[in-house]
Write a protein that holds these residues in place. Sequence first.
Motif, PDB file in Angstrom:
ATOM      1  N   VAL A 152      49.163  36.213  26.614  1.00 30.53           N
ATOM      2  CA  VAL A 152      50.418  36.359  27.348  1.00 30.53           C
ATOM      3  C   VAL A 152      50.267  37.495  28.344  1.00 30.53           C
ATOM      4  N   ASP A 153      50.958  37.382  29.472  1.00 31.66           N
ATOM      5  CA  ASP A 153      50.929  38.459  30.461  1.00 31.66           C
ATOM      6  C   ASP A 153      52.295  38.582  31.113  1.00 31.66           C
ATOM      7  N   ILE A 154      52.690  39.809  31.407  1.00 31.20           N
ATOM      8  CA  ILE A 154      53.913  40.092  32.147  1.00 31.20           C
ATOM      9  C   ILE A 154      53.559  41.010  33.308  1.00 31.20           C
ATOM     10  N   GLU A 155      54.147  40.751  34.467  1.00 30.62           N
ATOM     11  CA  GLU A 155      53.910  41.550  35.659  1.00 30.62           C
ATOM     12  C   GLU A 155      55.245  41.912  36.303  1.00 30.62           C
ATOM     13  N   ARG A 156      55.382  43.180  36.646  1.00 28.97           N
ATOM     14  CA  ARG A 156      56.534  43.587  37.458  1.00 28.97           C
ATOM     15  C   ARG A 156      56.210  43.283  38.916  1.00 28.97           C
ATOM     16  N   ILE A 157      57.090  42.558  39.592  1.00 33.51           N
ATOM     17  CA  ILE A 157      56.863  42.200  40.996  1.00 33.51           C
ATOM     18  C   ILE A 157      57.138  43.423  41.848  1.00 33.51           C
ATOM     19  N   ARG A 158      56.117  43.931  42.507  1.00 30.63           N
ATOM     20  CA  ARG A 158      56.219  45.200  43.212  1.00 30.63           C
ATOM     21  C   ARG A 158      55.605  45.080  44.597  1.00 30.63           C
ATOM     22  N   ARG A 188      54.929  37.528  47.794  1.00 33.28           N
ATOM     23  CA  ARG A 188      54.681  38.450  46.680  1.00 33.28           C
ATOM     24  C   ARG A 188      55.012  37.849  45.313  1.00 33.28           C
ATOM     25  N   PRO A 189      56.192  37.232  45.111  1.00 28.08           N
ATOM     26  CA  PRO A 189      56.465  36.666  43.777  1.00 28.08           C
ATOM     27  C   PRO A 189      55.448  35.607  43.351  1.00 28.08           C
ATOM     28  N   GLU A 190      55.016  34.758  44.301  1.00 30.76           N
ATOM     29  CA  GLU A 190      54.026  33.731  43.959  1.00 30.76           C
ATOM     30  C   GLU A 190      52.687  34.352  43.589  1.00 30.76           C
ATOM     31  N   PHE A 191      52.304  35.410  44.304  1.00 39.77           N
ATOM     32  CA  PHE A 191      51.047  36.081  43.981  1.00 39.77           C
ATOM     33  C   PHE A 191      51.078  36.607  42.548  1.00 39.77           C
ATOM     34  N   PHE A 192      52.171  37.275  42.171  1.00 38.14           N
ATOM     35  CA  PHE A 192      52.247  37.822  40.822  1.00 38.14           C
ATOM     36  C   PHE A 192      52.368  36.731  39.775  1.00 38.14           C
ATOM     37  N   ARG A 193      53.016  35.584  40.096  1.00 34.12           N
ATOM     38  CA  ARG A 193      53.049  34.461  39.152  1.00 34.12           C
ATOM     39  C   ARG A 193      51.639  33.969  38.860  1.00 34.12           C
ATOM     40  N   ILE A 194      50.840  33.802  39.921  1.00 33.13           N
ATOM     41  CA  ILE A 194      49.470  33.323  39.725  1.00 33.13           C
ATOM     42  C   ILE A 194      48.659  34.360  38.963  1.00 33.13           C
ATOM     43  N   TRP A 195      48.868  35.640  39.288  1.00 29.17           N
ATOM     44  CA  TRP A 195      48.136  36.707  38.594  1.00 29.17           C
ATOM     45  C   TRP A 195      48.442  36.668  37.095  1.00 29.17           C
ATOM     46  N   ALA A 196      49.724  36.511  36.735  1.00 28.08           N
ATOM     47  CA  ALA A 196      50.098  36.456  35.317  1.00 28.08           C
ATOM     48  C   ALA A 196      49.452  35.259  34.624  1.00 28.08           C
ATOM     49  N   ARG A 197      49.403  34.107  35.302  1.00 30.04           N
ATOM     50  CA  ARG A 197      48.745  32.939  34.724  1.00 30.04           C
ATOM     51  C   ARG A 197      47.272  33.224  34.450  1.00 30.04           C
ATOM     52  N   LYS A 198      46.603  33.854  35.421  1.00 28.81           N
ATOM     53  CA  LYS A 198      45.182  34.146  35.264  1.00 28.81           C
ATOM     54  C   LYS A 198      44.945  35.077  34.074  1.00 28.81           C
ATOM     55  N   LEU A 209      39.335  41.237  31.747  1.00 31.02           N
ATOM     56  CA  LEU A 209      38.955  41.070  33.151  1.00 31.02           C
ATOM     57  C   LEU A 209      37.442  41.079  33.322  1.00 31.02           C
ATOM     58  N   SER A 210      36.725  40.580  32.291  1.00 30.37           N
ATOM     59  CA  SER A 210      35.272  40.517  32.399  1.00 30.37           C
ATOM     60  C   SER A 210      34.817  39.358  33.274  1.00 30.37           C
ATOM     61  N   ARG A 211      35.721  38.426  33.591  1.00 30.73           N
ATOM     62  CA  ARG A 211      35.416  37.336  34.513  1.00 30.73           C
ATOM     63  C   ARG A 211      36.145  37.590  35.833  1.00 30.73           C
ATOM     64  N   PRO A 212      35.526  37.281  36.961  1.00 29.49           N
ATOM     65  CA  PRO A 212      36.246  37.382  38.235  1.00 29.49           C
ATOM     66  C   PRO A 212      37.486  36.494  38.211  1.00 29.49           C
ATOM     67  N   LEU A 213      38.599  37.020  38.694  1.00 28.33           N
ATOM     68  CA  LEU A 213      39.858  36.274  38.631  1.00 28.33           C
ATOM     69  C   LEU A 213      39.805  34.976  39.417  1.00 28.33           C
ATOM     70  N   ASN A 214      38.983  34.925  40.465  1.00 26.38           N
ATOM     71  CA  ASN A 214      38.945  33.689  41.253  1.00 26.38           C
ATOM     72  C   ASN A 214      38.223  32.563  40.523  1.00 26.38           C
ATOM     73  N   ARG A 215      37.646  32.846  39.348  1.00 22.05           N
ATOM     74  CA  ARG A 215      37.048  31.789  38.531  1.00 22.05           C
ATOM     75  C   ARG A 215      38.053  31.147  37.588  1.00 22.05           C
TER      76      ARG A 215
END
Length: 258
Positions: A152-158, A188-198, A209-215
């Motif tokens: 699970v991940d949570i991100e504050r949109i900043r 910005r909100p979409e970026f953080f949504r994708i980041w939380a999914r990753k 974060l041992s794998r590059p996020l773009n993988r």
Amino acid sequence: MRTPLDAHRRSSVHARLVRRPLNGGDWPAGARPPALPGSDLHVWRIDLSACEGSGDDALLSPDERARAERLVNAKARARFRCARIALRRLLSGYLRVPPGELALEYGEHGKPRLVSAQGSDGAGDAPPFFFNLSHSGGLALCAVGQLGETGVDIERIRPLSYPGGLARDHLSPEERRLRSDWETPAARPEFFRIWARKESILKAAGLGLSRPLNRVDTIRGELDGRSWWLMDLLPGDGFTGAVACARKPETVRLWSWR
């Protein structure tokens, strides 16, 4: 966990993805966990300000207290302690074990697991039990399930000074094609949504974060050829989140920890 977004701040959808976010109105207050999740997945939202000064630090292990003390910022220390105390109380409610007696161990990349619940202490008949914790700002999320590894991940949109650069560095080509305005605040909100999914997929896999996020492919819910069930979460105004699991749950049940 230190992330590329932390460094940035210092210097400045495939069928497996459930696209309907669960929003703040779907988080009723709960005083204690119900029965074990079984075929469901449970996600708890935790207000970290609610336990500040509670005097429950004695519930933490020496390792947890030491990790908190290594944090430079006093608010970060308090929030780390609060998140871990809430986690222990939640797990205690599920497993009927006093919170201070829960034994945790950590994987190579820092993912916690229960020693007693998964048989590492010799209890080979213990039922499967998986959980994960994430916090950002004054909120935390804890996911609990029995269907396989969970993240699970949570991100504050900043604000982001260089959202386009971060998108180029950390999003896959397919994710970048979702929109053409990554350089603008509107993205910005979409970026953080994708980041939380990753991060939720990486945490479920125990890789941090041992794998590059773009993988991490959040369009198909895949990492290194393995598929993950994935759902967006909306923990509250100004926050976004996601939860990933090895198997699709029958139902996702949400509560706010009280």
